[in-house]
Structure formats: structure tokens, C-alpha cells
Design a protein around this motif. Structure first.
Motif, PDB file in Angstrom:
ATOM      1  N   PRO A 240       0.806  -1.226  -0.174  1.00 43.73           N
ATOM      2  CA  PRO A 240      -0.012   0.141  -0.051  1.00 43.73           C
ATOM      3  C   PRO A 240       0.824   1.084  -0.184  1.00 43.73           C
ATOM      4  O   PRO A 240       0.476   2.173  -0.522  1.00 43.73           O
ATOM      5  N   GLU A 241       2.080   1.311   0.651  1.00 44.80           N
ATOM      6  CA  GLU A 241       2.728   2.402   0.786  1.00 44.80           C
ATOM      7  C   GLU A 241       3.568   2.853  -0.489  1.00 44.80           C
ATOM      8  O   GLU A 241       3.524   4.067  -0.991  1.00 44.80           O
ATOM      9  N   HIS A 242       3.701   1.693  -1.202  1.00 41.12           N
ATOM     10  CA  HIS A 242       4.251   2.067  -2.691  1.00 41.12           C
ATOM     11  C   HIS A 242       3.131   2.589  -3.720  1.00 41.12           C
ATOM     12  O   HIS A 242       3.484   3.446  -4.336  1.00 41.12           O
ATOM     13  N   THR A 243       1.977   2.045  -3.482  1.00 43.80           N
ATOM     14  CA  THR A 243       0.955   2.696  -4.358  1.00 43.80           C
ATOM     15  C   THR A 243       0.736   4.145  -3.965  1.00 43.80           C
ATOM     16  O   THR A 243       0.467   5.158  -4.836  1.00 43.80           O
ATOM     17  N   ARG A 244       0.653   4.280  -2.586  1.00 38.64           N
ATOM     18  CA  ARG A 244       0.622   5.866  -2.071  1.00 38.64           C
ATOM     19  C   ARG A 244       1.546   6.654  -2.918  1.00 38.64           C
ATOM     20  O   ARG A 244       1.439   7.884  -3.199  1.00 38.64           O
ATOM     21  N   ILE A 245       2.905   6.133  -2.912  1.00 36.71           N
ATOM     22  CA  ILE A 245       3.924   6.938  -3.273  1.00 36.71           C
ATOM     23  C   ILE A 245       3.820   7.186  -5.051  1.00 36.71           C
ATOM     24  O   ILE A 245       3.851   8.253  -5.344  1.00 36.71           O
TER      25      ILE A 245
END
Length: 119
Positions: free
Chosen positions: A49-54
Motif C-alpha cells: 500500500p505504501e508503494h501505491t501511495r508513493i
């Protein structure tokens, strides 16, 4: 650091990075600009999810420091996650342009000083 989920539980930074404490590359400084690759690579793997947010934030070029501030994550964590995305071909990184080492323009500096003095 917000990093919490909907129930308010805190997600520790080392969890977001899989226990890694250092980036795998030295590509990212505070003023490095990153941009998401569009369209994403064909063989792109599953993202955290953090990669997607980035990637959402990187739709337009953004400085790493600004990205860390928007995500409310430590710079070290963001650098590690950006390394993942760079190695997967999901982002491009643009280092800052080098500043020339020429003599300063004294006339311009005088005008700036005069302008500041007039404030």
C-alpha cells in the motif's frame, strides 16, 4: 508520524521496509525529483500500500523531501521504498542540476542587497 490504519494502530517504519534500515542505492537526496512511469512496466509485481501511495503522489514530478512530508514518513523509509520502485522500473529519479562554480554576479548581489534594504 501517522502511519496508522483505520483502527488507529501504528505501523512501525521497519515493518514498511521489511526490516531494511538502509536504501539499496544512493540515488535519493532531499531534492531529487521522482516521477511515476506511465504506463507502468508490463511485468510489474504486486505493490505494498505504501508503494501505491508513493506512485499516486509521483504522477507529477515531486521532490523526495516533499513526498516524505505528504506521506508523513521518515525520509529514510521513503528512500528505501523509492529504491524498490526504481529497481522495479515504476519511477524515474532526476538528480538536482549541478550548480556552476563560476564567480558570483556582484552586480546582481548588490541589487538584491539594495532591494532587501528597501523592505
Amino acid at each position: 508520524m501517522s502511519g496508522g490504519d483505520a483502527a488507529g494502530r501504528l505501523v512501525r517504519p521497519f515493518t514498511l521496509t521489511g526490516g531494511r534500515t538502509r536504501p539499496s542505492r544512493a540515488d535519493f537526496t532531499l531534492i531529487t525529483t521522482v516521477t511515476a512511469v506511465d504506463p507502468p512496466p508490463v511485468r510489474a509485481g504486486r505493490l505494498q500500500p505504501e508503494h501505491t501511495r508513493i506512485l499516486r503522489r509521483c504522477a507529477r514530478p515531486i521532490a523526495v523531501a516533499e513526498l516524505a512530508a505528504h506521506l508523513d514518513l521518515p525520509m529514510s523509509v521513503v528512500a528505501i521504498l523509492l529504491c524498490d520502485l526504481l529497481e522495479a522500473g515504476r519511477i524515474t529519479a532526476h538528480p538536482p542540476h549541478p550548480v556552476s562554480r563560476t564567480e558570483p554576479d556582484l552586480d546582481l548581489l548588490r541589487k538584491v542587497r539594495e532591494g532587501l534594504g528597501g523592505l
